[in-house]
Scaffold this active site. Sequence first.
Site, PDB file in Angstrom:
ATOM      1  N   HIS A   1     -32.189  -1.402 -40.037  1.00 19.65           N
ATOM      2  CA  HIS A   1     -31.555  -2.710 -39.897  1.00 19.65           C
ATOM      3  C   HIS A   1     -30.089  -2.661 -40.295  1.00 19.65           C
ATOM      4  O   HIS A   1     -29.582  -1.613 -40.719  1.00 19.65           O
ATOM      5  CB  HIS A   1     -32.303  -3.757 -40.734  1.00 19.65           C
ATOM      6  CG  HIS A   1     -32.336  -3.436 -42.204  1.00 19.65           C
ATOM      7  ND1 HIS A   1     -33.365  -2.735 -42.784  1.00 19.65           N
ATOM      8  CD2 HIS A   1     -31.464  -3.707 -43.208  1.00 19.65           C
ATOM      9  CE1 HIS A   1     -33.134  -2.593 -44.086  1.00 19.65           C
ATOM     10  NE2 HIS A   1     -31.975  -3.181 -44.366  1.00 19.65           N
TER      11      HIS A   1
ATOM     12  N   TYR B   1     -30.701  -7.939 -41.100  1.00 20.13           N
ATOM     13  CA  TYR B   1     -31.299  -8.353 -39.833  1.00 20.13           C
ATOM     14  C   TYR B   1     -31.527  -7.118 -38.978  1.00 20.13           C
ATOM     15  O   TYR B   1     -30.804  -6.127 -39.084  1.00 20.13           O
ATOM     16  CB  TYR B   1     -30.379  -9.316 -39.065  1.00 20.13           C
ATOM     17  CG  TYR B   1     -30.248 -10.679 -39.696  1.00 20.13           C
ATOM     18  CD1 TYR B   1     -31.186 -11.678 -39.456  1.00 20.13           C
ATOM     19  CD2 TYR B   1     -29.179 -10.973 -40.540  1.00 20.13           C
ATOM     20  CE1 TYR B   1     -31.063 -12.937 -40.030  1.00 20.13           C
ATOM     21  CE2 TYR B   1     -29.046 -12.225 -41.128  1.00 20.13           C
ATOM     22  CZ  TYR B   1     -29.994 -13.202 -40.868  1.00 20.13           C
ATOM     23  OH  TYR B   1     -29.879 -14.440 -41.450  1.00 20.13           O
ATOM     24  N   THR B   2     -32.534  -7.198 -38.121  1.00 25.06           N
ATOM     25  CA  THR B   2     -32.821  -6.106 -37.190  1.00 25.06           C
ATOM     26  C   THR B   2     -32.467  -6.540 -35.780  1.00 25.06           C
ATOM     27  O   THR B   2     -33.025  -7.519 -35.281  1.00 25.06           O
ATOM     28  CB  THR B   2     -34.306  -5.715 -37.234  1.00 25.06           C
ATOM     29  OG1 THR B   2     -34.675  -5.373 -38.568  1.00 25.06           O
ATOM     30  CG2 THR B   2     -34.565  -4.512 -36.320  1.00 25.06           C
TER      31      THR B   2
ATOM     32  N   CYS C   1     -44.296  -6.995 -41.791  1.00 25.57           N
ATOM     33  CA  CYS C   1     -43.027  -7.664 -42.061  1.00 25.57           C
ATOM     34  C   CYS C   1     -43.219  -9.158 -41.857  1.00 25.57           C
ATOM     35  O   CYS C   1     -43.596  -9.604 -40.764  1.00 25.57           O
ATOM     36  CB  CYS C   1     -41.923  -7.138 -41.139  1.00 25.57           C
ATOM     37  SG  CYS C   1     -40.281  -7.788 -41.540  1.00 25.57           S
TER      38      CYS C   1
END
Length: 278
Positions: A80, A97-98, A252
Amino acid sequence: MDFLQTPENQLFLGVAVAIVAIGIGALYLYSSKKPKGCLDPENFREFKLVKRHQLSHNVAKFTFELPTPTSVLGLPIGQHISCRGKDSQSEEVIKPYTPTTLDSDVGYFELVIKMYPQGRMSHHFREMRVGDYLAVKGPKGRFKYQIGEVRAFGMLAGGSGITPMFQVARAILENPKDRTKVHLIYANVTYEDILLKDELNGLAAKYPDQFKVYYVLNQPPDVWDGGVGFVTKEMIETHCPAPAHDIKILRCGPPPMNKAMAGHLDALGYSPEMQFQF
């Protein structure tokens, strides 16, 4: 052919052939070399927002431009980036954030962001307009993936926790050399909360033997054929690969979900080596 009869001309021809061969080799190496990524793990770099597409009342897709049309972000699969912004009090905030894009998507990268009413970084994204710049640093993360590392992945995602799962799944499925199977359980509160639904359904339709997705809703609509309530041990047992040395379960989601899923996985016999939390 008289030109080749003298030693001087033969030497000249030999040198010319060698130069051409070296040039072709250099060109091949240059063209086959993986492009250098645009990220810096130590320093923030700024990327321009070129498109903002509202997906729902609180979810938007942000498209950021890379320096050139052939540039790649340079983010390893499953890792990320850190994004820096300002909250409603103008205080600095940094959050991971990815991206939903891969390095096969050249010239840009995309973030799908769910903006929560009280979220500090959510405020920054809510205020962003086309032409603004986002400060980004990376890559970050402990996840490292190699083809053939496992026979199958089970994925347990909740809410915006789908983004690393989507990135990993896309990388696997779009690589014709990778036959790893992916089994995703994706939980949300309502049907409208499901992020990347069209993209996930598209992957399931395109790769039916390799990718399965099972949706779970806490508040499902009247007509619904997915799971209801919270993700249970029975759902994991039914929709994820059984414990084995060559499988891994990724999770996740919100902290309460991650904690509950860890308990379910332990009870079902998944060893710590078979589990990974983003």
